[in-house]
Design an enzyme around this catalytic site. Structure first.
Site, PDB file in Angstrom:
ATOM      1  CG  ASP A 268      -1.975  -1.056   1.172  1.00  0.00           C
ATOM      2  OD1 ASP A 268      -2.410  -1.355   0.050  1.00  0.00           O
ATOM      3  OD2 ASP A 268      -2.375  -1.578   2.231  1.00  0.00           O
ATOM      4  CE1 TYR A 336       2.460  -6.650   3.940  1.00  0.00           C
ATOM      5  CE2 TYR A 336       2.092  -9.006   4.234  1.00  0.00           C
ATOM      6  CZ  TYR A 336       2.112  -7.883   3.423  1.00  0.00           C
ATOM      7  OH  TYR A 336       1.786  -7.995   2.107  1.00  0.00           O
ATOM      8  CE1 TYR A 410      -6.077  -6.080  -1.771  1.00  0.00           C
ATOM      9  CE2 TYR A 410      -7.523  -7.990  -1.720  1.00  0.00           C
ATOM     10  CZ  TYR A 410      -6.884  -6.990  -2.429  1.00  0.00           C
ATOM     11  OH  TYR A 410      -7.043  -6.902  -3.786  1.00  0.00           O
TER      12      TYR A 410
END
Ligand SMILES: [Zn+2]
Ligand SMILES: [Zn+2]
Length: 451
Positions: A268, A336, A410
């Protein structure tokens, strides 16, 4: 019809004025290791001997074939002159190729091609050609009429002969059929040489240290790049992008006309890309330079983008790698670091933490295309796997997580639930409103299943 070569040849040269190449080419698939010019010359020599033999024994007239007097067959006029002093070479162009295969024409075209190629760096090339249709048709008709079964096409002879000449004149350049750097097309109808320089593919990895930079150049949503008040006449939504930092110096060094950035997935705009970086391929169209100094370009790019983007160039690659990045490796696992905010304070005991971590590790998530991207992507449900899920830090209104998941998951929606479109999700599990406030990709794994 008689099938012996000699009878076919004597009919052919009687009816058609042809140069050595065009005669030889009609038998081009017989024997190897010699040019069609040599084949044609050999056949003409034999006919000429036959004629002289008969002339001496039977005092026959000069041969009734202008091909034996063609300007590329000096032996003919010189030999016949001994008996018929008025004999002159015949200057008219070859009936078949219109002299497009004459050594003079091939030499001139080679010189023109070398001039046109002088600004290109390449190590492999391929020659193609476009002939006037009447030449191709004429040759086809002759093949049929004289029952010639072993002929080669005029194009393939032309391409090979030019290729041979270019290869002799350019150091280290080789003819290649599969993936040549350069494709040269000789348009003999319009007297043009067209050059197509095949794209250059450069493989690298990038890291992005600053939030708010998109991966690719993002055109203004109002003017689509023309420039308007909304975008302050830049044509773009964001002034900088990973793509532009990387592509501009490389495009200008390669002297190409356009570039395309292919990332192995994308983060993103507000996520950083850390760790070992994300693989990308930069495609440069119509490059003139191919021997690029990657170390220098890397330094230049990293200097221009200091504090924002940093790259490492791994070298040249090919189109297959782009396909792989787009399909297989975009699914590669990513790690992440995620900071999330909670709308009400949360207290978790050790066993509860353990339980949540276990529940979310190795878990298949069903995600309907998120609300934030559904305007530009198809609305569908897809499944991606969370590999591991760790709660690193707990503050009353904030959690820090480390998540490894399959590429394409996502992460923001895994946390928020996206109004129930992502299942399972953390918000529902904790019965609290949780939102990602900071996201960093800290690792890109080399395959889909690694942790
Ligand atoms: Zn010819
Ligand atoms: Zn605009």
């Amino acid at each position: 019809m008689e099938s012996s070569i000699l009878s076919k040849v004597s009919q052919l040269v009687r009816d058609i004025h042809c140069c050595n190449s065009c005669l030889g080419r009609q038998f081009g698939n017989l024997l190897t290791g010699l040019s069609n010019t040599k084949r044609g010359e050999a056949l003409k020599i034999l006919l000429l001997m036959e004629w002289e033999n008969n002339h001496r024994l039977l005092a026959i007239e000069p041969p009734n074939s202008s091909s034996l007097l063609s300007k590329d067959f000096n032996i003919g006029s010189v030999s016949i002159k001994r008996f018929f002093p008025d004999t002159q070479p015949v200057d008219t162009p070859c009936d078949i190729c219109q002299d497009n295969l004459s050594s003079y024409k091939l030499k001139t075209l080679t010189t023109d091609a070398l001039k046109a190629l002088s600004e290109y760096e390449f190590s492999t090339f391929l020659v193609g050609s476009q002939f006037p249709p009447f030449i191709i048709d004429k040759e086809d008709t002759i093949r049929g009429a004289y029952n010639l079964e072993f002929g080669e096409s005029i194009k393939s002879e032309f391409n090979r002969e030019i290729g041979k000449r270019l290869q002799e004149q350019i150091d280290d350049a080789l003819v290649e059929f599969k993936a040549p750097d350069i494709v040269l097309t000789f348009d003999l109808m319009n007297n043009q040489i067209k050059i197509k320089s095949n794209p250059l593919f450069i493989l690298g990895r990038y890291r992005k240290f600053k939030r708010g930079i998109p991966q690719s150049k993002w055109f203004c949503r109002k003017c689509h790049g023309k420039g308007c008040e909304y975008c302050n006449f830049t044509g773009k939504m964001y002034q900088e992008s990973v793509e532009e930092f990387i592509s501009e110096p490389i495009l200008s060094a390669a002297k190409g006309i356009a570039s395309k950035f292919h990332g192995s997935g994308r983060e993103d705009i507000d996520a950083r890309m850390l760790g070992n970086g994300r693989p990308f391929v930069l495609e440069i169209s119509e490059p003139k330079k191919r021997n690029l100094d990657f170390k220098m370009l890397e330094r230049e790019i990293n200097k221009n983008a200091v504090g924002k983007v940093e790259i490492k160039i791994e070298g040249l690659t090919n189109r297959a790698k782009v396909r792989e990045l787009k399909t297989r490796s975009s699914r590669n696992a990513k790690g992440y670091r995620v900071i999330i905010s909670l709308n009400s304070p949360l207290k978790l005991g050790k066993t509860e933490i353990q339980a949540i971590e276990n529940e979310f590790s190795d878990l298949l998530i069903q995600q309907r295309t998120p609300i934030r991207v559904v305007h530009r992507r198809a609305d569908k449900v897809r499944s991606r796997r969370v590999k591991s899920f760790q709660i690193k830090k707990i503050e009353p209104h904030q959690l820090t997580l480390y998540i490894v998941c399959e590429g394409g998951l996502y992460v923001k929606e895994l946390i928020s639930g996206d109004e129930g479109r992502t299942q399972p999700n953390l918000s529902e599990r904790l019965n609290i409103t949780a939102n990602v406030i900071q996201l960093d990709v800290v690792e890109v794994f080399n395959d889909k299943d690694s942790l």
